[in-house]
Design a protein around this motif. Structure first.
Motif, short mmCIF file in Angstrom:
data_model
loop_
_atom_site.label_atom_id
_atom_site.label_comp_id
_atom_site.label_asym_id
_atom_site.label_seq_id
_atom_site.Cartn_x
_atom_site.Cartn_y
_atom_site.Cartn_z
N SER A 1 0.83 -1.30 0.12
CA SER A 1 -0.23 -0.23 0.10
C SER A 1 0.94 1.19 -0.14
CB SER A 1 -1.04 -0.01 1.21
OG SER A 1 -0.34 -0.02 2.21
N PHE A 2 1.99 1.39 0.85
CA PHE A 2 2.78 2.49 0.73
C PHE A 2 3.48 2.50 -0.56
CE2 PHE A 2 2.88 2.21 5.47
CZ PHE A 2 2.51 3.38 5.62
N ILE A 3 3.93 1.58 -1.32
CA ILE A 3 4.62 1.50 -2.51
C ILE A 3 3.63 2.07 -3.42
CG2 ILE A 3 5.39 0.23 -4.32
CD1 ILE A 3 6.54 -1.89 -2.15
N LEU A 4 2.34 1.59 -3.51
CA LEU A 4 1.19 2.23 -4.36
C LEU A 4 1.02 3.60 -4.12
CD1 LEU A 4 -0.72 1.68 -6.61
CD2 LEU A 4 -2.30 0.70 -4.96
N LEU B 1 1.62 6.57 -7.23
CA LEU B 1 0.57 7.29 -7.60
C LEU B 1 1.10 8.81 -7.17
CD1 LEU B 1 -2.55 5.50 -6.40
CD2 LEU B 1 -1.62 5.59 -8.68
N ALA B 2 1.52 9.19 -6.14
CA ALA B 2 2.06 10.30 -5.79
C ALA B 2 2.97 10.92 -6.85
CB ALA B 2 2.54 10.67 -4.41
N LEU B 3 4.00 10.25 -7.10
CA LEU B 3 4.91 10.34 -8.09
C LEU B 3 4.42 10.55 -9.58
CD1 LEU B 3 7.93 10.64 -9.20
CD2 LEU B 3 7.57 7.89 -9.51
N VAL B 4 3.25 9.82 -10.09
CA VAL B 4 2.62 10.01 -11.27
C VAL B 4 1.87 11.47 -11.39
CG1 VAL B 4 0.96 9.12 -12.67
CG2 VAL B 4 2.66 7.54 -11.93
N TRP C 1 13.43 14.55 -15.13
CA TRP C 1 14.25 14.69 -14.36
C TRP C 1 13.66 14.54 -12.88
CZ3 TRP C 1 19.29 13.86 -14.71
CH2 TRP C 1 19.74 14.19 -15.91
N PHE C 2 12.65 15.20 -12.42
CA PHE C 2 11.82 14.82 -11.23
C PHE C 2 11.64 13.43 -11.03
CE2 PHE C 2 7.74 13.99 -9.22
CZ PHE C 2 7.97 14.28 -8.11
N VAL C 3 11.29 12.70 -12.10
CA VAL C 3 10.81 11.06 -11.96
C VAL C 3 12.06 10.35 -11.81
CG1 VAL C 3 10.02 9.14 -13.53
CG2 VAL C 3 8.71 11.29 -13.41
N ALA C 4 13.40 10.76 -12.37
CA ALA C 4 14.42 10.17 -12.20
C ALA C 4 15.18 10.30 -10.77
CB ALA C 4 15.44 10.38 -13.29
N LEU D 1 10.65 10.08 -2.94
CA LEU D 1 10.04 11.44 -3.05
C LEU D 1 10.81 12.48 -2.03
CD1 LEU D 1 6.36 10.64 -3.64
CD2 LEU D 1 7.77 11.65 -5.37
N GLY D 2 11.11 12.15 -0.92
CA GLY D 2 11.63 12.88 0.36
C GLY D 2 12.80 13.57 -0.24
N PHE D 3 13.50 13.04 -1.13
CA PHE D 3 14.55 13.68 -1.76
C PHE D 3 14.34 14.24 -3.26
CE2 PHE D 3 18.03 12.87 -5.40
CZ PHE D 3 18.89 13.59 -4.87
N GLY D 4 13.49 13.73 -3.89
CA GLY D 4 13.12 14.03 -5.40
C GLY D 4 12.42 15.40 -5.61
N ILE D 5 11.44 15.54 -4.68
CA ILE D 5 10.83 16.86 -4.72
C ILE D 5 11.67 18.01 -4.23
CG2 ILE D 5 9.05 18.18 -3.48
CD1 ILE D 5 7.22 15.53 -3.25
#
Length: 116
Positions: free
Chosen positions: A48-51, A55-58, A76-79, A86-90
């Motif tokens: 559930s956390f992975i999903l 979904l937040a990433l998409v 680049w955000f996706v990569a 997400l805690g790093f990517g955003i």
């Protein structure tokens, strides 16, 4: 390497924290407790956390594609998010765009019609 209003350092600090803490826990688990993919696929809470994260990433990638916050494009955000979460990517994607645009804050949402 910070933006003009001084928040660049904070964004980099949050990105570093998002990279080290969650990924450190993941690497520790991977090296000490990983028992194979079967156990991962049976863990409903983990799935559930992975999903939820996927979904937040998409949704965020779609938003960044429709309303870019700067010159660095959404792939680049996706990569970054796939590599560091997400805690790093955003925050890192936001910092990259602020840095490349000379510290301009960038839009996170399109302006309302008639707003100026």
């Amino acid at each position: 390497m910070s933006t003009r209003d001084g928040r660049g350092g904070a964004l980099l600090g949050i990105a570093l924290l998002g990279l080290v803490v969650p990924n450190g826990l993941f690497v520790y688990w991977l090296l000490t407790q990983f028992e194979g993919w079967r156990s991962v696929l049976r863990d409903t809470l983990a799935l559930s956390f992975i999903l939820d994260a996927f979904l937040a990433l998409v949704l965020l990638a779609y938003g960044f594609a429709r309303s870019p916050i700067g010159p660095v494009r959404w792939p680049w955000f996706v990569a970054l998010s796939l590599l560091g979460g997400l805690g790093f990517g955003i925050p890192f994607y936001w910092w990259l765009n602020r840095r490349r645009s000379g510290g301009a804050p960038g839009r996170l949402a399109p302006e309302a019609p008639g707003a100026s």
